[in-house]
Design an enzyme around this catalytic site. Structure first.
Site, PDB file in Angstrom:
ATOM      1  N   SER A 111       0.835  -1.191   0.000  1.00  0.00           N
ATOM      2  CA  SER A 111       0.000   0.000   0.000  1.00  0.00           C
ATOM      3  C   SER A 111       0.876   1.248   0.000  1.00  0.00           C
ATOM      4  O   SER A 111       1.673   1.440  -0.915  1.00  0.00           O
ATOM      5  CB  SER A 111      -0.961  -0.044   1.196  1.00  0.00           C
ATOM      6  OG  SER A 111      -2.039   0.846   1.008  1.00  0.00           O
ATOM      7  N   ASP A 131      -5.749  -3.431  -2.684  1.00  0.00           N
ATOM      8  CA  ASP A 131      -4.704  -3.128  -1.724  1.00  0.00           C
ATOM      9  C   ASP A 131      -4.056  -4.370  -1.107  1.00  0.00           C
ATOM     10  O   ASP A 131      -4.738  -5.277  -0.628  1.00  0.00           O
ATOM     11  CB  ASP A 131      -5.324  -2.288  -0.603  1.00  0.00           C
ATOM     12  CG  ASP A 131      -4.314  -1.462   0.154  1.00  0.00           C
ATOM     13  OD1 ASP A 131      -3.378  -2.059   0.710  1.00  0.00           O
ATOM     14  OD2 ASP A 131      -4.464  -0.228   0.195  1.00  0.00           O
TER      15      ASP A 131
END
Length: 282
Positions: A42, A186
């Site tokens: 991320s 993500d």
């Protein structure tokens, strides 16, 4: 001795904090950019791509604290407690971890977000280079349809921008990223750090920006690494950083304060990091 730098998720505030902390370490004579392995998840995928691009840390730091140099961002709000609740609900209903990730992927695929192309422009602006570095970089994302994790590397045949965008596609906030006909979300859906990918390295430094309530993966990941013989140091964002970041890690306006808080924390933890890294600095 092999060393790994693990960079966890935490939004644009997390990017600023990690860059600030690494710059503070560098200013103290501790260079961890010579790692044998970089693991980015991320926000950490952005930082990993930035610090392996050859761009000096001083310049990357200025890109966080100088409004004239800051990359354009799309303002967004995320409720970390609501996100934790979403993760918990998916986990409670799931048959296993992969099924839980798939359920979160369903939410991401159904959510109304900005167009994917618009989000990709943000990632492009963040990265000093759009080419994969020579350094061994691993970027983690999750297949939204299947829940399978995917670790992107220079050998994956996927652009660095797409890999970072996929790893940063917060479910329900940013659009899943299209890669090879699939849609990816993500890497934090698997783990906010994915520190287990540092397995086999003698020394592991983990930068932990935020810890979602109920997230016990870090303890398990660190325990497994240590059981395998790795020395591990986890540096978590301190109280000053939490105050600087505020409740919304996706708020671009906190980048300056978060980066400066990270810098100060980097100065304070430099001796401890130097000892782990086997450097005489600090």
């Amino acid at each position: 001795m092999t060393r790994a730098l693990v960079l966890g998720g935490g939004g644009v505030a997390g990017i600023a904090w990690e860059i600030g902390l690494l710059y503070g370490l560098s200013e103290s004579g501790v260079d961890v950019l010579d790692a044998d392995r970089f693991v980015g998840t991320s926000a950490g995928s952005t930082v990993a791509a930035q610090i392996t691009s050859g761009t000096p840390l001083a310049e990357l730091f200025q890109r966080q604290v100088d409004p004239a140099l800051q990359a354009p961002e799309i303002p967004a709000n995320i409720d970390t407690e609501a996100a934790a609740a979403m993760f918990a609900a998916a986990t409670d209903a799931a048959t296993d971890a992969r099924d839980a990730r798939r359920r979160i992927g369903e939410i991401a695929l159904a959510a109304e977000t900005v167009p994917e192309a618009e989000r990709l422009k943000v990632i492009e602006a963040r990265l000093p280079s759009h080419e994969w570095p020579a350094a061994p970089l691993q970027i983690v994302a999750v297949d939204a349809a299947t829940g399978d994790e995917r670790v992107f590397t220079a050998e994956s045949g996927v652009s660095l921008v797409d890999a970072v965008a996929a790893s940063s596609a917060v479910p329900g906030t940013w659009p899943p990223v299209t890669i090879d006909g699939g849609r990816y979300v993500d890497g934090g859906v698997r783990s906010m750090r994915n520190a287990d990918l540092a397995a086999g390295c003698d020394r592991v430094l983990v930068l932990q920006v935020i810890r979602i309530p109920g997230d016990h993966d870090l303890d398990a990941e660190i325990a497994a690494l240590r059981e395998d013989g790795s020395r591990v140091l986890v540096v978590e964002a301190d109280e000053a950083t939490s105050e600087a970041m505020g409740p919304n890690p996706l708020d671009p306006s906190v980048r300056d304060a978060a980066a400066r808080a990270g810098y100060e924390q980097g100065l304070r933890v430099a001796a401890e990091v130097a000892e782990l890294w086997g450097q005489p600095g600090a």
